[in-house]
Design a protein around this motif. Structure first.
Motif, PDB file in Angstrom:
ATOM      1  N   SER A  67       0.803  -1.228   0.000  1.00  0.00           N
ATOM      2  CA  SER A  67       0.000   0.000   0.000  1.00  0.00           C
ATOM      3  C   SER A  67       0.836   1.279   0.000  1.00  0.00           C
ATOM      4  CB  SER A  67      -0.955   0.020   1.198  1.00  0.00           C
ATOM      5  OG  SER A  67      -0.239   0.206   2.390  1.00  0.00           O
ATOM      6  N   ILE A  68       2.137   1.175   0.247  1.00  0.00           N
ATOM      7  CA  ILE A  68       2.962   2.388   0.300  1.00  0.00           C
ATOM      8  C   ILE A  68       3.269   2.912  -1.096  1.00  0.00           C
ATOM      9  CG2 ILE A  68       5.222   3.307   0.952  1.00  0.00           C
ATOM     10  CD1 ILE A  68       5.055   1.750   3.498  1.00  0.00           C
ATOM     11  N   VAL A  69       3.620   2.027  -2.021  1.00  0.00           N
ATOM     12  CA  VAL A  69       3.978   2.480  -3.379  1.00  0.00           C
ATOM     13  C   VAL A  69       2.828   3.235  -4.043  1.00  0.00           C
ATOM     14  CG1 VAL A  69       4.629   1.717  -5.695  1.00  0.00           C
ATOM     15  CG2 VAL A  69       5.835   0.817  -3.707  1.00  0.00           C
ATOM     16  N   PRO A  70       1.573   2.757  -4.004  1.00  0.00           N
ATOM     17  CA  PRO A  70       0.496   3.544  -4.604  1.00  0.00           C
ATOM     18  C   PRO A  70       0.333   4.930  -3.962  1.00  0.00           C
ATOM     19  CG  PRO A  70      -0.248   1.305  -4.250  1.00  0.00           C
ATOM     20  CD  PRO A  70       1.086   1.434  -3.587  1.00  0.00           C
ATOM     21  N   THR A  71       0.627   5.040  -2.679  1.00  0.00           N
ATOM     22  CA  THR A  71       0.549   6.343  -2.019  1.00  0.00           C
ATOM     23  C   THR A  71       1.645   7.264  -2.541  1.00  0.00           C
ATOM     24  OG1 THR A  71      -0.437   5.367  -0.054  1.00  0.00           O
ATOM     25  CG2 THR A  71       0.581   7.522   0.207  1.00  0.00           C
ATOM     26  N   VAL A 149      11.581   1.477  -0.236  1.00  0.00           N
ATOM     27  CA  VAL A 149      10.769   0.852  -1.280  1.00  0.00           C
ATOM     28  C   VAL A 149      11.384   1.211  -2.625  1.00  0.00           C
ATOM     29  CG1 VAL A 149       8.614   0.783   0.028  1.00  0.00           C
ATOM     30  CG2 VAL A 149       9.139   2.783  -1.341  1.00  0.00           C
ATOM     31  N   THR A 150      11.229   0.316  -3.575  1.00  0.00           N
ATOM     32  CA  THR A 150      11.802   0.527  -4.904  1.00  0.00           C
ATOM     33  C   THR A 150      10.702   0.867  -5.890  1.00  0.00           C
ATOM     34  OG1 THR A 150      13.528  -1.092  -4.398  1.00  0.00           O
ATOM     35  CG2 THR A 150      13.215  -0.516  -6.716  1.00  0.00           C
ATOM     36  N   LEU A 151      10.948   1.921  -6.661  1.00  0.00           N
ATOM     37  CA  LEU A 151      10.053   2.281  -7.762  1.00  0.00           C
ATOM     38  C   LEU A 151      10.718   1.840  -9.066  1.00  0.00           C
ATOM     39  CD1 LEU A 151       8.984   5.915  -6.747  1.00  0.00           C
ATOM     40  CD2 LEU A 151       7.817   3.754  -6.267  1.00  0.00           C
ATOM     41  N   TYR A 152       9.899   1.362 -10.008  1.00  0.00           N
ATOM     42  CA  TYR A 152      10.418   0.875 -11.287  1.00  0.00           C
ATOM     43  C   TYR A 152       9.934   1.774 -12.422  1.00  0.00           C
ATOM     44  CZ  TYR A 152      11.639  -3.194  -8.546  1.00  0.00           C
ATOM     45  OH  TYR A 152      12.187  -4.007  -7.591  1.00  0.00           O
ATOM     46  N   ASP A 153      10.656   1.730 -13.543  1.00  0.00           N
ATOM     47  CA  ASP A 153      10.318   2.577 -14.697  1.00  0.00           C
ATOM     48  C   ASP A 153       8.888   2.386 -15.163  1.00  0.00           C
ATOM     49  OD1 ASP A 153      12.856   3.680 -14.787  1.00  0.00           O
ATOM     50  OD2 ASP A 153      13.622   2.206 -16.210  1.00  0.00           O
ATOM     51  N   ASP A 154       8.353   1.173 -15.041  1.00  0.00           N
ATOM     52  CA  ASP A 154       7.001   0.928 -15.556  1.00  0.00           C
ATOM     53  C   ASP A 154       5.902   1.142 -14.499  1.00  0.00           C
ATOM     54  OD1 ASP A 154       7.712  -1.250 -14.057  1.00  0.00           O
ATOM     55  OD2 ASP A 154       7.124  -2.745 -15.551  1.00  0.00           O
ATOM     56  N   ASP A 155       6.270   1.598 -13.279  1.00  0.00           N
ATOM     57  CA  ASP A 155       5.245   1.983 -12.302  1.00  0.00           C
ATOM     58  C   ASP A 155       4.492   3.189 -12.845  1.00  0.00           C
ATOM     59  OD1 ASP A 155       5.765   0.023 -10.428  1.00  0.00           O
ATOM     60  OD2 ASP A 155       7.174   1.257  -9.296  1.00  0.00           O
ATOM     61  N   THR A 167       3.494   6.103 -17.186  1.00  0.00           N
ATOM     62  CA  THR A 167       4.586   5.509 -16.415  1.00  0.00           C
ATOM     63  C   THR A 167       5.501   6.595 -15.858  1.00  0.00           C
ATOM     64  OG1 THR A 167       5.966   5.303 -18.371  1.00  0.00           O
ATOM     65  CG2 THR A 167       4.601   3.401 -17.786  1.00  0.00           C
ATOM     66  N   LEU A 168       6.245   6.248 -14.818  1.00  0.00           N
ATOM     67  CA  LEU A 168       7.150   7.210 -14.185  1.00  0.00           C
ATOM     68  C   LEU A 168       8.160   7.778 -15.171  1.00  0.00           C
ATOM     69  CD1 LEU A 168       7.977   5.529 -10.752  1.00  0.00           C
ATOM     70  CD2 LEU A 168       6.694   7.621 -11.144  1.00  0.00           C
ATOM     71  N   SER A 169       8.669   6.943 -16.044  1.00  0.00           N
ATOM     72  CA  SER A 169       9.693   7.411 -16.988  1.00  0.00           C
ATOM     73  C   SER A 169       9.144   8.423 -17.987  1.00  0.00           C
ATOM     74  CB  SER A 169      10.328   6.230 -17.714  1.00  0.00           C
ATOM     75  OG  SER A 169       9.332   5.432 -18.316  1.00  0.00           O
ATOM     76  N   ASN A 170       7.811   8.543 -18.095  1.00  0.00           N
ATOM     77  CA  ASN A 170       7.205   9.508 -19.030  1.00  0.00           C
ATOM     78  C   ASN A 170       6.515  10.682 -18.323  1.00  0.00           C
ATOM     79  OD1 ASN A 170       7.952   8.044 -21.336  1.00  0.00           O
ATOM     80  ND2 ASN A 170       6.200   6.696 -21.095  1.00  0.00           N
ATOM     81  N   THR A 171       6.777  10.873 -17.032  1.00  0.00           N
ATOM     82  CA  THR A 171       6.129  11.960 -16.296  1.00  0.00           C
ATOM     83  C   THR A 171       7.159  12.842 -15.610  1.00  0.00           C
ATOM     84  OG1 THR A 171       5.952  10.631 -14.295  1.00  0.00           O
ATOM     85  CG2 THR A 171       4.072  10.575 -15.788  1.00  0.00           C
ATOM     86  N   SER A 172       6.697  13.967 -15.098  1.00  0.00           N
ATOM     87  CA  SER A 172       7.575  14.818 -14.286  1.00  0.00           C
ATOM     88  C   SER A 172       7.254  14.541 -12.819  1.00  0.00           C
ATOM     89  CB  SER A 172       7.378  16.292 -14.628  1.00  0.00           C
ATOM     90  OG  SER A 172       6.024  16.661 -14.479  1.00  0.00           O
ATOM     91  N   PHE A 173       7.767  13.422 -12.345  1.00  0.00           N
ATOM     92  CA  PHE A 173       7.563  12.957 -10.981  1.00  0.00           C
ATOM     93  C   PHE A 173       8.525  13.710 -10.066  1.00  0.00           C
ATOM     94  CE2 PHE A 173       7.990   9.335  -7.858  1.00  0.00           C
ATOM     95  CZ  PHE A 173       6.678   9.389  -7.414  1.00  0.00           C
ATOM     96  N   PHE A 174       8.233  13.756  -8.760  1.00  0.00           N
ATOM     97  CA  PHE A 174       9.117  14.505  -7.853  1.00  0.00           C
ATOM     98  C   PHE A 174      10.514  13.897  -7.766  1.00  0.00           C
ATOM     99  CE2 PHE A 174       6.969  11.504  -4.968  1.00  0.00           C
ATOM    100  CZ  PHE A 174       8.023  10.996  -4.230  1.00  0.00           C
ATOM    101  N   ARG A 183      16.053  -1.027 -14.957  1.00  0.00           N
ATOM    102  CA  ARG A 183      14.602  -1.043 -14.751  1.00  0.00           C
ATOM    103  C   ARG A 183      14.197  -0.255 -13.518  1.00  0.00           C
ATOM    104  NH1 ARG A 183      12.183  -5.574 -12.780  1.00  0.00           N
ATOM    105  NH2 ARG A 183      10.111  -4.778 -12.994  1.00  0.00           N
ATOM    106  N   VAL A 184      15.132  -0.128 -12.580  1.00  0.00           N
ATOM    107  CA  VAL A 184      14.846   0.584 -11.326  1.00  0.00           C
ATOM    108  C   VAL A 184      14.789   2.078 -11.614  1.00  0.00           C
ATOM    109  CG1 VAL A 184      15.733   1.150  -9.031  1.00  0.00           C
ATOM    110  CG2 VAL A 184      15.897  -1.189  -9.894  1.00  0.00           C
TER     111      VAL A 184
END
Length: 197
Positions: A67-71, A149-155, A167-174, A183-184
């Motif tokens: 539940s942490i990664v979706p948050t 926790v580990t986030l991956y490119d396809d999250d 996906t994270l790799s296509n956004t302006s994430f913090f 992949r990480v």
């Protein structure tokens, strides 16, 4: 009355007077000293240990059940903040996610305040912090627990209704992609700070 008897009575009277003076001093000192919930004692140390264990257990179970990664991914890309919050994070309670609900249920009913900080690493190696929940300034007796926790490119980043977006790799994430050749995406440290109100 002999001289020895009067001397004995004088010594007894002095002892009683000294005892009363000592007792009055102790009583005065106890009334002057304020004992508050933040006064250091073995019981407050026990409470701190209990809070630390509770935070550790909460993080361990929430990492385990996912539940942490979706948050962390509950990110409003256009605002540059988590959904429905300011840059300081959620100020009144946890986020409206499964992890936020568990935080509120665990600490909200126990007169315990908490902060949740997220640490991540830039590609330069610099460590940065973003606040997820900020319920105030921790006291000197705050307890801390953290988990990685580990986030991956396809999250995928989540919309306000928790549906998956890009996906994270296509956004302006913090957090930036700290390992572009793998992949990480990034390794995130989630820290929970808890203290008695």
């Amino acid at each position: 009355m002999t001289r020895t008897q009067s001397r004995g009575q004088a010594h007894t009277l002095e002892a009683v007077a000294a005892g009363m003076l000592l007792l009055a001093s102790v009583l005065f000192a106890l009334q002057v000293t304020a004992v508050t919930p933040l006064t250091g004692s073995t019981s407050s140390q026990h409470i701190e240990n209990q809070q630390a264990s509770l935070a550790e257990g909460l993080l361990a179970t929430q990492v385990e059940n996912g539940s942490i990664v979706p948050t962390i991914l509950y990110w409003n890309e256009s605002a540059g903040t988590f959904h429905g919050t300011s840059r300081d994070g959620y100020r009144n309670a946890g986020p409206p996610t499964a992890f936020g609900n568990v935080l509120n249920e665990t600490f909200g009913d126990r007169n315990t305040a908490y902060d949740v900080n997220i640490y991540y690493v830039r590609s330069s190696g610099a460590r940065e912090r973003i606040s997820l929940v900020d319920l105030g300034n921790p006291s000197d007796h705050a307890s801390t627990a953290s988990r990685m926790v580990t986030l991956y490119d396809d999250d995928r980043v989540l919309a306000a209704n928790e549906s998956a977006l890009d996906t994270l790799s296509n956004t302006s994430f913090f957090a930036p992609d700290a390992a572009p050749d793998s992949r990480v995406y990034n390794v995130i440290e989630v820290e929970v700070v808890v203290w008695r109100m």
